[in-house]
Design a protein around this motif. Sequence first.
Motif, PDB file in Angstrom:
ATOM      1  N   PRO A 289      11.952  33.850  51.364  1.00 20.54           N
ATOM      2  CA  PRO A 289      10.908  33.366  50.489  1.00 20.54           C
ATOM      3  C   PRO A 289      10.912  34.051  49.160  1.00 20.54           C
ATOM      4  O   PRO A 289      11.063  35.255  49.007  1.00 20.54           O
ATOM      5  N   ILE A 290      10.846  33.026  48.193  1.00 22.53           N
ATOM      6  CA  ILE A 290      10.810  33.589  46.829  1.00 22.53           C
ATOM      7  C   ILE A 290       9.380  33.826  46.127  1.00 22.53           C
ATOM      8  O   ILE A 290       9.253  34.527  45.262  1.00 22.53           O
ATOM      9  N   ALA A 291       8.537  33.237  46.747  1.00 22.32           N
ATOM     10  CA  ALA A 291       7.184  33.351  46.305  1.00 22.32           C
ATOM     11  C   ALA A 291       6.212  32.753  47.188  1.00 22.32           C
ATOM     12  O   ALA A 291       6.562  31.984  47.959  1.00 22.32           O
ATOM     13  N   ILE A 292       4.883  32.921  46.881  1.00 22.60           N
ATOM     14  CA  ILE A 292       3.853  32.225  47.545  1.00 22.60           C
ATOM     15  C   ILE A 292       3.037  31.184  46.587  1.00 22.60           C
ATOM     16  O   ILE A 292       3.103  31.704  45.452  1.00 22.60           O
ATOM     17  N   ASP A 293       3.032  30.098  47.202  1.00 30.40           N
ATOM     18  CA  ASP A 293       2.407  28.866  46.225  1.00 30.40           C
ATOM     19  C   ASP A 293       1.267  28.319  46.894  1.00 30.40           C
ATOM     20  O   ASP A 293       1.185  28.255  48.554  1.00 30.40           O
ATOM     21  N   ALA A 294       0.452  27.944  46.082  1.00 33.95           N
ATOM     22  CA  ALA A 294      -0.695  26.900  46.802  1.00 33.95           C
ATOM     23  C   ALA A 294      -0.624  25.616  46.009  1.00 33.95           C
ATOM     24  O   ALA A 294      -0.263  25.487  44.926  1.00 33.95           O
ATOM     25  N   LEU A 295      -0.602  24.600  46.757  1.00 27.81           N
ATOM     26  CA  LEU A 295      -0.982  23.008  46.051  1.00 27.81           C
ATOM     27  C   LEU A 295      -2.128  22.790  45.676  1.00 27.81           C
ATOM     28  O   LEU A 295      -3.226  23.233  46.240  1.00 27.81           O
ATOM     29  N   ALA A 296      -2.394  22.360  44.722  1.00 26.00           N
ATOM     30  CA  ALA A 296      -3.387  21.865  44.083  1.00 26.00           C
ATOM     31  C   ALA A 296      -3.596  20.169  44.130  1.00 26.00           C
ATOM     32  O   ALA A 296      -2.799  19.605  43.447  1.00 26.00           O
ATOM     33  N   THR A 297      -4.967  20.028  44.917  1.00 30.87           N
ATOM     34  CA  THR A 297      -5.362  18.468  44.445  1.00 30.87           C
ATOM     35  C   THR A 297      -5.944  18.560  43.357  1.00 30.87           C
ATOM     36  O   THR A 297      -6.891  19.394  42.941  1.00 30.87           O
ATOM     37  N   ILE A 298      -5.729  17.520  42.213  1.00 27.36           N
ATOM     38  CA  ILE A 298      -6.246  17.383  40.929  1.00 27.36           C
ATOM     39  C   ILE A 298      -7.006  16.140  40.848  1.00 27.36           C
ATOM     40  O   ILE A 298      -6.649  15.023  41.166  1.00 27.36           O
TER      41      ILE A 298
ATOM     42  N   LYS B 206       5.558  24.366  58.638  1.00 22.42           N
ATOM     43  CA  LYS B 206       4.598  24.932  59.456  1.00 22.42           C
ATOM     44  C   LYS B 206       3.350  25.387  58.620  1.00 22.42           C
ATOM     45  O   LYS B 206       3.747  25.791  57.542  1.00 22.42           O
ATOM     46  N   VAL B 207       2.194  25.029  59.174  1.00 19.88           N
ATOM     47  CA  VAL B 207       0.878  25.769  58.444  1.00 19.88           C
ATOM     48  C   VAL B 207       0.678  27.147  58.987  1.00 19.88           C
ATOM     49  O   VAL B 207       0.649  27.495  60.201  1.00 19.88           O
ATOM     50  N   GLY B 208       0.167  28.005  57.916  1.00 14.43           N
ATOM     51  CA  GLY B 208      -0.229  29.655  58.436  1.00 14.43           C
ATOM     52  C   GLY B 208       0.826  30.520  58.650  1.00 14.43           C
ATOM     53  O   GLY B 208       0.718  31.298  59.607  1.00 14.43           O
ATOM     54  N   VAL B 209       2.202  30.048  58.185  1.00 19.95           N
ATOM     55  CA  VAL B 209       3.148  31.159  58.433  1.00 19.95           C
ATOM     56  C   VAL B 209       2.994  32.247  57.825  1.00 19.95           C
ATOM     57  O   VAL B 209       2.525  32.555  56.678  1.00 19.95           O
ATOM     58  N   LYS B 210       3.374  33.467  58.516  1.00 19.12           N
ATOM     59  CA  LYS B 210       3.216  34.822  57.990  1.00 19.12           C
ATOM     60  C   LYS B 210       4.574  35.249  57.211  1.00 19.12           C
ATOM     61  O   LYS B 210       5.600  35.220  57.725  1.00 19.12           O
ATOM     62  N   MET B 211       4.329  35.925  56.111  1.00 20.66           N
ATOM     63  CA  MET B 211       5.550  36.296  55.258  1.00 20.66           C
ATOM     64  C   MET B 211       6.415  37.085  55.979  1.00 20.66           C
ATOM     65  O   MET B 211       7.639  37.068  55.819  1.00 20.66           O
ATOM     66  N   GLU B 212       5.774  38.197  56.688  1.00 21.27           N
ATOM     67  CA  GLU B 212       6.738  39.177  57.370  1.00 21.27           C
ATOM     68  C   GLU B 212       7.643  38.417  58.318  1.00 21.27           C
ATOM     69  O   GLU B 212       8.640  38.953  58.514  1.00 21.27           O
ATOM     70  N   ASP B 213       7.207  37.411  58.869  1.00 19.07           N
ATOM     71  CA  ASP B 213       8.059  36.689  59.776  1.00 19.07           C
ATOM     72  C   ASP B 213       9.382  35.940  59.345  1.00 19.07           C
ATOM     73  O   ASP B 213      10.322  35.718  59.842  1.00 19.07           O
ATOM     74  N   LEU B 214       9.154  35.656  57.795  1.00 18.75           N
ATOM     75  CA  LEU B 214      10.213  34.936  57.170  1.00 18.75           C
ATOM     76  C   LEU B 214      11.417  35.876  56.711  1.00 18.75           C
ATOM     77  O   LEU B 214      12.735  35.580  56.197  1.00 18.75           O
ATOM     78  N   VAL B 215      11.331  37.388  56.863  1.00 13.58           N
ATOM     79  CA  VAL B 215      12.134  38.429  56.354  1.00 13.58           C
ATOM     80  C   VAL B 215      12.610  39.083  57.345  1.00 13.58           C
ATOM     81  O   VAL B 215      13.181  40.372  57.149  1.00 13.58           O
ATOM     82  N   LYS B 216      12.537  38.881  58.479  1.00 16.55           N
ATOM     83  CA  LYS B 216      12.893  39.618  59.846  1.00 16.55           C
ATOM     84  C   LYS B 216      14.492  39.396  59.803  1.00 16.55           C
ATOM     85  O   LYS B 216      14.861  38.586  59.585  1.00 16.55           O
TER      86      LYS B 216
END
Length: 329
Positions: free
Chosen positions: A105-114, A319-329
Amino acid sequence: MKFNVFVGAAALALTGTTSVAYAQNVPTVLIDGSSTVFPISEAVAEEFQKDQKGKTRVTVGVSGTGGGFKKFCRGELDITGASRPIKKSEMELCAQNNVEYIEMPIAIDALATIIHPDNKFAECLSVDELKTMWAPEAQGKITNWNQINPKFPDAPLVLFGAGTDSGTYDYYTFAIVGKEHSSRGDFTATEDDNVTVQGVSRDQNALGFLGLAYYDHNKDKIKRVAIRQADGSCVLPSVETAVDGTYQPLTRPIFYYVDKSKADQKHVADYIHFAFNPKNQQALVNEVGYVSLPENIAVAATKKFDMRTTGTHFGGGSKVGVKMEDLVK
């Protein structure tokens, strides 16, 4: 550094092969992929090249997540940016070409509806209302705003969004419709988020979606839509709501995939260590409108790279609601 997707792409993106990149005997990091991840790669590449004082170059292309994976899985890249996890078909392509990958993971993003700035009636929408707009069965049938909600005006519904080769499209459809890569087809789809910005800013009845960074750099032209949560609260997309997890279901990790066979090359390893250095994360990722990795996650991601841990946390889809720590194990 000013954010400019057109200038950045022209300045950093090159075509050709690794031999072209080394033509001047300067080690070159070859990156392509997601337009969502592009601003991060552009910012990191610029500062990394300054830090290297001409010893290393970085080229950054914008082929979209799907296009980037095609090149990456053919062994043409060192790194590809992705705004969604690798798909099963892409996993198979990588396997066919003996390309092993390190998922980071390089960053956390949010998608915006505009929406258009003058739109006062759609400032907070539920997932169900958005699904009514975007579901495949809406094509040719849901054409007016008052079909979404009878309180909305009898006005044409005009939709813009990411192209179907985009990871942003995949995640938005997964989170809103419930199935990745599933939506109506009668909307203006584009790999260039600036087209979505321009379309929505010019039409009072338009709605679109894109990465939060593109909203932040165009917020004088468009308006964010809050998502109505289960408790009835309306939560706007922002750095703050992405970090605290209150903006759901459109908060997600975005990724770097690194070719394991290239990871031992010093210039590639140096770039990754620079990109995931917590201080650089704070300065550069936040600068372009994304949420930097918490320090412990950035350190763990670097360790994952150093250990050459390959494979994916996902089963071939979002997947929705993924925990960041699970991606770097």
